[in-house]
Structures are given as C-alpha cells and as structure tokens.
Design a protein around this motif. Structure first.
Motif, PDB file in Angstrom:
ATOM      1  N   SER A 122       0.725  -1.104   0.122  1.00 17.17           N
ATOM      2  CA  SER A 122      -0.145  -0.061   0.093  1.00 17.17           C
ATOM      3  C   SER A 122       0.847   1.270  -0.050  1.00 17.17           C
ATOM      4  O   SER A 122       0.432   2.324  -0.517  1.00 17.17           O
ATOM      5  CB  SER A 122      -0.942   0.105   1.329  1.00 17.17           C
ATOM      6  N   THR A 123       1.937   1.244   0.741  1.00 17.49           N
ATOM      7  CA  THR A 123       2.808   2.451   0.845  1.00 17.49           C
ATOM      8  C   THR A 123       3.647   2.607  -0.395  1.00 17.49           C
ATOM      9  O   THR A 123       3.617   3.628  -1.105  1.00 17.49           O
ATOM     10  CB  THR A 123       3.994   2.210   1.709  1.00 17.49           C
ATOM     11  N   ILE A 124       3.813   1.542  -1.100  1.00 20.63           N
ATOM     12  CA  ILE A 124       4.635   1.449  -2.421  1.00 20.63           C
ATOM     13  C   ILE A 124       3.618   2.215  -3.476  1.00 20.63           C
ATOM     14  O   ILE A 124       3.948   3.051  -4.347  1.00 20.63           O
ATOM     15  CB  ILE A 124       5.107   0.250  -2.900  1.00 20.63           C
ATOM     16  N   ASN A 125       2.341   1.535  -3.404  1.00 15.60           N
ATOM     17  CA  ASN A 125       1.509   1.951  -4.400  1.00 15.60           C
ATOM     18  C   ASN A 125       0.983   3.617  -4.121  1.00 15.60           C
ATOM     19  O   ASN A 125       0.835   4.239  -5.221  1.00 15.60           O
ATOM     20  CB  ASN A 125       0.148   1.160  -4.294  1.00 15.60           C
ATOM     21  N   ASN A 177       3.814   5.484  -5.612  1.00 18.27           N
ATOM     22  CA  ASN A 177       3.736   5.500  -7.240  1.00 18.27           C
ATOM     23  C   ASN A 177       2.755   6.573  -7.622  1.00 18.27           C
ATOM     24  O   ASN A 177       2.954   7.130  -8.613  1.00 18.27           O
ATOM     25  CB  ASN A 177       3.336   3.903  -7.698  1.00 18.27           C
ATOM     26  N   VAL A 178       1.682   6.423  -6.842  1.00 21.00           N
ATOM     27  CA  VAL A 178       0.483   7.483  -7.310  1.00 21.00           C
ATOM     28  C   VAL A 178       1.117   8.998  -7.082  1.00 21.00           C
ATOM     29  O   VAL A 178       0.772   9.804  -8.223  1.00 21.00           O
ATOM     30  CB  VAL A 178      -0.921   7.085  -6.499  1.00 21.00           C
ATOM     31  N   GLN A 179       1.567   9.210  -6.027  1.00 18.98           N
ATOM     32  CA  GLN A 179       2.118  10.510  -5.614  1.00 18.98           C
ATOM     33  C   GLN A 179       3.126  10.837  -6.701  1.00 18.98           C
ATOM     34  O   GLN A 179       3.104  12.072  -7.132  1.00 18.98           O
ATOM     35  CB  GLN A 179       2.941  10.618  -4.407  1.00 18.98           C
ATOM     36  N   ILE A 180       3.949   9.807  -7.264  1.00 18.01           N
ATOM     37  CA  ILE A 180       5.093  10.087  -8.099  1.00 18.01           C
ATOM     38  C   ILE A 180       4.362  10.434  -9.460  1.00 18.01           C
ATOM     39  O   ILE A 180       4.841  11.570 -10.193  1.00 18.01           O
ATOM     40  CB  ILE A 180       6.029   8.998  -8.331  1.00 18.01           C
ATOM     41  N   LYS A 181       3.497   9.511  -9.796  1.00 20.13           N
ATOM     42  CA  LYS A 181       2.831   9.860 -11.066  1.00 20.13           C
ATOM     43  C   LYS A 181       2.253  11.408 -11.069  1.00 20.13           C
ATOM     44  O   LYS A 181       2.241  11.846 -12.162  1.00 20.13           O
ATOM     45  CB  LYS A 181       1.639   8.664 -11.215  1.00 20.13           C
ATOM     46  N   ASN A 182       1.441  11.574 -10.111  1.00 19.24           N
ATOM     47  CA  ASN A 182       0.583  12.873 -10.270  1.00 19.24           C
ATOM     48  C   ASN A 182       1.800  14.110 -10.118  1.00 19.24           C
ATOM     49  O   ASN A 182       1.479  14.962 -10.839  1.00 19.24           O
ATOM     50  CB  ASN A 182       0.034  13.092  -8.688  1.00 19.24           C
ATOM     51  N   VAL A 183       3.066  13.873  -9.363  1.00 20.06           N
ATOM     52  CA  VAL A 183       3.831  14.886  -9.453  1.00 20.06           C
ATOM     53  C   VAL A 183       4.721  14.861 -11.036  1.00 20.06           C
ATOM     54  O   VAL A 183       4.625  16.208 -11.364  1.00 20.06           O
ATOM     55  CB  VAL A 183       5.145  14.672  -8.460  1.00 20.06           C
ATOM     56  N   LEU A 184       4.761  13.996 -11.612  1.00 19.01           N
ATOM     57  CA  LEU A 184       5.226  13.890 -12.843  1.00 19.01           C
ATOM     58  C   LEU A 184       4.378  14.536 -13.854  1.00 19.01           C
ATOM     59  O   LEU A 184       4.644  15.216 -14.900  1.00 19.01           O
ATOM     60  CB  LEU A 184       5.541  12.249 -13.349  1.00 19.01           C
TER      61      LEU A 184
END
Length: 732
Positions: A454-457, A460-467
């Motif tokens: 869950s933490t990794i997911n 990943n969502v945060q990274i996707k949103n930032v990018l």
C-alpha cells in the motif's frame, strides 16, 4: 538522473541530499527502517523499509534508479556498538539490494561507501587502494565484507559496482549517533572535565562532509571511472593535539578555558588514505579548512551538550544489576510457585475423598494434572504430575509402608497414566499454541506486506501525479518551453534579436540577461539586455579577456561561475553557426541553489531553440546594413532606416535596449558629403538614415544621453551640429 540514497538520518545524508537536489537530480531515500519517524523534505520520495525486506524488488522496480549510493560505514542505523543480529541484518540487507538491482532491466551504478576504519593497524605511509585492509572488530569486518560483496557483484552487464573509502569523515552532528571519533571523545572530555587528553604521536587526515558530498557527486556523474575502488582524502594531516586545540578553542567561554594535555603513550597511530588516484583522475579540490570547521562543531556541541551526552554518562550500579538478575529469576519461578500453591487444595480434596461414598472413585490428582496441562501446557503438566505423584505416595503411606507402596504395580500404572495423559494433553496444548502463534505471525507478516505494498502504491500514485503536474503545468515543461520560444515567430525579423533576450529570461528565471553579438574576432557588442545589471560590462567587451568563461563557451559548453568571480556572469552560453561563435548569452541574477546542471541544461536547450531564429535575424540585420545604403555612403535608405529605427524604439520601450536618436543640421552640405565625413565618427553599432521630413538622423544603439554627448562633440568637431530627438515624437 534518478538517485537512490540508502541510510538513516544523519548530517551525511543531509549533505548528500542537498548536493544532488541542488544539481537538479531526483533523489529517493531508502531509510533502512520501518519507523519512518524522520522524514526528509527535499527528497522526491522516501521509503521506510529495511534493506532485507521482501518488497525491495518492488521498490527498485518502482524507482528504476540510475545510481544507488549505499551509505555503508556511514549508515546511522548501524555502528560499532551494533549487536550481532544488527550486523547480520546489515550484510543480508546489502546482498538483498544487490540481487534486486541485478534483476533490473536498467543499467545501474552502485556506489558503496566505506571508511578508513577497516584499516585497524598502524601504518607509516598513506594507504593506497592496493593495500590490504586488516579489520578485527565485528562492525569493521562487516564493512570489509560488504566491500568484497560489492566488488564481486558485477556478474551482469546491467550493474556497475564501485567502492569509495572516505578518510575520517567529519561534520556538524545532528544527534549523538552522528558523532565520530576522535571528535566525540574530545568534546566529551572538554564538556565534563575541561581537559582533553591527547597522544601527540597520533595523527589523521580529516575530510569534511561538504567536500565528501562534492566528490561523491563528481564520481556519480563520471561516465567511465578507470577503477572500481577509490580513496577520497583531503590530505590535511592533523595531529591529535592540533584537533584537541581546535576543539578547546571552539569551547572556550570567558574565563572557562579548556586545557589540552599531551601524552606519549603507546605506539604512534597513523591511518591516512592516499587519494592520489582519485585526485588525478577527477581533478579533486578540497576547500574546507578542518581547524575552522572543528571549532564550529565544538561550539555547537557544547551549546547542545544534553542532546549528545545525557545518556552516555549514565551507568547501571552494582545493586541495580543484582536487582535485575533477581527479577529475572523471580519471573522464571513464579509459574512453579503458582503450581505448587494450587497443588495444596487438590491434595486436601484427595485426602477427604478417600473412603467417601460419593467421591472415592474420583481422582483429584488426575484432574489437577489435566487442568494445568490444558491451561499451561506440557512443562507445567510435567511439574504438576511430579507433585501429584509425591502427594499420592505420601497419602498411601498413611495405611502402608513405603516398601509396600513401591512394590505395588498399581502405583506404577497410576503414575504412568498420570504422566501419559498430562504430557499428551500438554503437548496438544503447546502445539495448538504454536499453531496459533504461527498463524498470528503469518497474519502479521501478510499485514506488513499489505502495508508495504500500500505504501509503495501510494508512493507510485504520488510520483505519477507529480510527474504529470510537471509535464503539464511546470514552467520548465516541454510544452512551456515550446510555448515561450515559439513566441518569437510573431515578431518581425528585425525584432527577433531584441525579444530573444526576454525568452531566455523567462525560461531560466533570471531577470538580468544580456545578448552580445560577435562583431569581430575578439570583440562582442551588446545587442539587448533586460536590466541595468545585465549591461554592467558595457556596450562592447573583449570577450577573450574573460578567460574562464571563454574557455568553456568556446568548447560549446555552458559556463557556470561556481567560484563567484567578480565581473563574470553567473552563467553564459555561446550560439554557434557552422562552428563559429556568433553570439553570447549571459545571465547575472540566478539564485545560488539554481546554479545547477539542470539550469545549465535549460540555458543550453533555450539557446538551441532560439538559435535559428536569432541567427536568421542577425543575418537579416547584416544584410539590411550591407545592401540598403545610398550608393557610395553609409547612409541607410529611408525604408530600411525606418524599419530598423522602429524595431529599436519598440525594444527600448520594453527596456531591452537603450537608444539615443540625433538629428543632424547639414546647412548647405549635401547628404552624401555629410555621410562620408560623419562616418568616421560613428561606431560599428550606430546607423544613419533619412526620415520623411528629409533630415538626416543618427541612431545610437545602447547609448544613454551622457554617452551621446561624446558623439555629439565629435560631430561638432567635424562641423556638424546635432540635437537629441524625443523618440516618442519621431514620425515613422
């Protein structure tokens, strides 16, 4: 680049994160523990997992790092005081990381940081990479074993492994675990005893954390290092006495002086690393001075002494140790005491049941054993069976002798059934408890796995949103860059050069930008600038005199003024045409934290994007000057002069250039004659031409009123008066 740093919180990790983020790289952190209490603000994402966690593969797949820097000897999760289990965890965690990276489909550079601690003997000469380490203590042995694991891990083409040994790293500690010898012990003695004992025969070479971060960054950016093992050392050798003197100086406060006591005990200890190979290959320079740094560290430690030493001075007394041992013994004996106490009522019940009409066939001892077997398990069932056997034999002696009881086979049958039932039931109880505990551990493990996933997911969502946000909205996105540079297309050709400076200013976020045009082999003239500061070098410069800048831009590289040399721009780049430098872009107002490789790349990209438009406009201006003159004169034709003057007036209104327009009084002289005479007084950046009123005008580019006065005097000496015209009143 995507950089993964591993390690707990420390001043060293702070310096590494600051360096890589400052240079424009995306930094990820693997903290090495599940607590997650300390969060870094400047990192792109932080993962709070142990190095030997099973989710490391998923973490690496999510990050896909270009470079992994394993803090190793400087990981605050471990120290020389770590127990055996922590040292084993360190080794297994390192192997787990290497295996995860070997499974990656991307080429990764793995940098392992070691230290001089693995050399635990005395050495007369500085140690080179070829010298064999000799480590004896468990932690240093683990560091050495880590080196060997890393150097032996290059089994696939997608993993490049390297080892960097840092020589006596020091910096301002955040907490006690950051402290390293010899500073830790010296500061402790200075605070508590106001005296520092030193061995004047001992010496070492200190490396500041700032220099270490710079050189690790340089190594991480290098394309193909020649070696796989390097030493990094400042070469600034200091004796223990010199270090202690600096500590005492930093802690001095009024009349309270710290004394330094020199002693010559034992053999001299010198452990210094030779950084000759690293310095030669990477041209390393060491800027920090240990004496000044140590004084600041000592002052800081003294000011926050409780943070560093409040727990170290506590010692457990002998009486407390005895009490702790007694408490442990008491905890072991309590279950047996409880069992013994519970045996007493069952013994009494059994005595009352003998000869009773209703309870004679009821075996209270068997109930007692079964009760403890069901509740407490096999161990207590065995003890209760022993007590029950003793109670049974004791009760039988009321009516029979001990010899008769021993010879009675019924006694052994009864004892056998008691122990068999007790042990079997106790075993079942223990087995059920073990299964329940195993299920609980498995559930806890799966729960942790789910939490990790869950933490990794979430990460990943945060990274996707930032990018996604960076690509769509950020000022440096490709869309934004194209939008700004394509705005040059809306301007007329003669206006492009002026507005190109605005484009550069927007893209590199600097309000002080200038563009110089190369007028001949050695000189460049100012064409446009966004501020007075950008014009500080003047209207014409001999750019080859700026040796450091010229050396970089002549090699088609961006110049960065990292040494903050006075009179130099903070950044500069050249615009070339067919290997010939045509223009120089200079930027002056750039925050220090933006003087990075990322900003330099942005300036380079901006130069490339506007290059065609700027060079086309520059050639147009040259053609305008060369082909549209009155025959035999340097006077531009009316249409050409009006177009050129209009472009300069528009640029001047937006603060991109300074101009002065002079109207000449010709008297009875012809325009052609005046043009031939006045041409000698004009600069290469000035223009002459006629307007609709028939008068002859001179456009003085990048000239204010005070500078125009000198030109007017030259005209007057040639017999021609001139007056300054208000550009707003000029009819084009």
């Amino acid at each position: 680049m995507d950089i993964l740093l591993t390690g707990g919180t420390s001043f060293f990790m702070d310096a590494m994160i600051h360096k890589f983020t400052k240079e424009g790289h995306r930094v990820f952190v693997l903290s090495g523990n599940h607590s997650g209490n300390d969060k870094y603000k400047k990192v792109f994402e932080q993962y709070d997992f142990a190095y030997d966690a099973t989710v490391i593969n998923e973490v690496m797949e999510s990050i896909k790092p270009d470079t992994v820097i394993f803090s190793g000897a400087y990981d605050s999760n471990y120290s020389k005081h770590s127990d055996q289990s922590q040292i084993v965890s360190y080794t297994t965690g390192l192997v787990n990381l290497l295996m995860a990276l070997q499974c990656s489909d991307k080429k990764v550079r793995f940098i392992y940081l070691s230290s001089e601690q693995i050399f635990q003997e005395n050495y007369e000469k500085p140690l080179k990479e070829e010298d064999m380490p000799k480590a004896y203590s468990p932690f240093e042995l683990a560091i050495r074993q880590g080196e060997q694991s890393v150097l032996n891990a290059k089994t696939q083409d997608n993993l490049d492994t390297y080892v960097l040994r840092l020589d006596h790293l020091y910096g301002q500690p955040k907490e006690a675990k950051d402290f390293r010898e010899p500073l830790s012990e010296m500061c402790r003695e200075g605070i508590f005893f106001h005296n520092i004992n030193t061995n004047k025969n001992n010496s070492c070479s200190l490396l500041s954390v700032g220099d270490a971060a710079q050189h690790i960054y340089t190594f991480a950016m290098a394309e193909e290092p020649k070696r796989r093992l390097y030493h990094i050392s400042s070469g600034n050798v200091m004796s223990e006495t010199d270090i202690a003197t600096a500590v005492a100086s930093g802690m001095a406060n009024g009349n309270k002086k710290i004394t330094v006591t020199e002693r010559s005990l034992g053999n001299a200890h010198h452990t210094r690393l030779s950084a000759e190979a690293f310095n030669l290959e990477f041209h390393a320079e060491y800027k920090d001075h240990p004496e000044e740094q140590i004084q600041r560290i000592a002052w800081y430690v003294k000011k926050h002494a409780k943070r560093f030493y409040q727990n170290k001075e506590k010692r457990i007394s002998f009486s407390n140790r005895i009490l702790n041992q007694l408490y442990m013994i008491f905890q072991i004996l309590v279950p047996y005491v409880e069992n013994t106490i519970c045996f007493i009522p069952f013994f009494m019940l059994n005595n009352r049941a003998v000869g009773s009409q209703y309870f004679a066939n009821l075996d209270f001892y068997l109930l007692y054993v079964l009760l403890f077997a069901i509740i407490f398990g096999q161990q207590q069932a065995t003890y209760s069976a022993i007590l029950a056997t003793a109670g049974y034999i004791f009760r039988q002696q009321y009516t029979r002798s001990s010899f008769e009881v021993i010879l009675d086979y019924n006694t052994y049958v009864w004892i056998a059934q008691l122990f068999i039932l007790g042990l079997v039931v106790g075993y079942l109880k223990d087995r059920l408890a073990a299964i329940r505990q195993e299920d609980k551990r498995e559930i806890e493990y799966l729960k942790n796995q789910m939490d990790d996933i869950s933490t990794i997911n979430t990460s990943n969502v945060q990274i996707k949103n930032v990018l996604e946000s960076q690509i769509i909205n950020q000022n440096d996105s490709f869309g934004r860059v194209y939008e700004i540079t394509s705005s040059l297309d809306q301007y007329a050709t003669e206006e492009v050069l002026f507005y190109a400076v605005e484009v550069v200013s927007k893209l590199i976020h600097s309000k002080d930008v200038a563009i110089y045009s190369i007028s001949n082999g050695d000189y460049a003239r100012l064409f446009a600038a966004t501020s007075e500061k950008a014009r500080c070098l003047g209207n014409s410069i001999r750019y080859k005199d700026f040796a450091d800048m010229y050396k970089e831009i002549s090699r088609d590289r961006v110049y960065i003024n990292k040494d903050m040399k006075e009179g130099y721009p903070l950044m500069a780049d050249g615009i070339f045409s067919e290997s010939k430098m045509e223009m120089i872009i200079m930027a002056w107002d750039i925050p220090w934290d933006r003087m990075t490789l990322s900003q330099a790349n942005m300036l380079r990209v901006t130069g490339f994007l506007i290059q065609n438009a700027v060079l086309r406009a520059d050639r147009y201006m040259e053609a305008l000057e060369a082909k549209r003159y009155h025959e035999g004169t340097s006077i531009l034709e009316q249409d050409a002069f009006k177009t050129l003057l209009g472009a300069y007036i528009q640029a001047s209104s937006r603060g991109l250039t300074e101009i002065t327009v002079l109207r000449l009084e010709l008297g009875n002289n012809s325009i052609e004659g005046a043009g031939m005479i006045l041409n000698r007084a004009l600069r290469t950046s000035d223009y002459m031409g006629q307007l609709n009123d028939g008068h002859l005008y001179v456009l003085l580019a990048n000239t204010n009123l005070s500078n125009a006065a000198f030109v007017m005097d030259r005209f007057k000496n040639l017999g021609y008066d001139s007056t300054v015209q208000d550009v707003e009143e000029i009819q084009l």
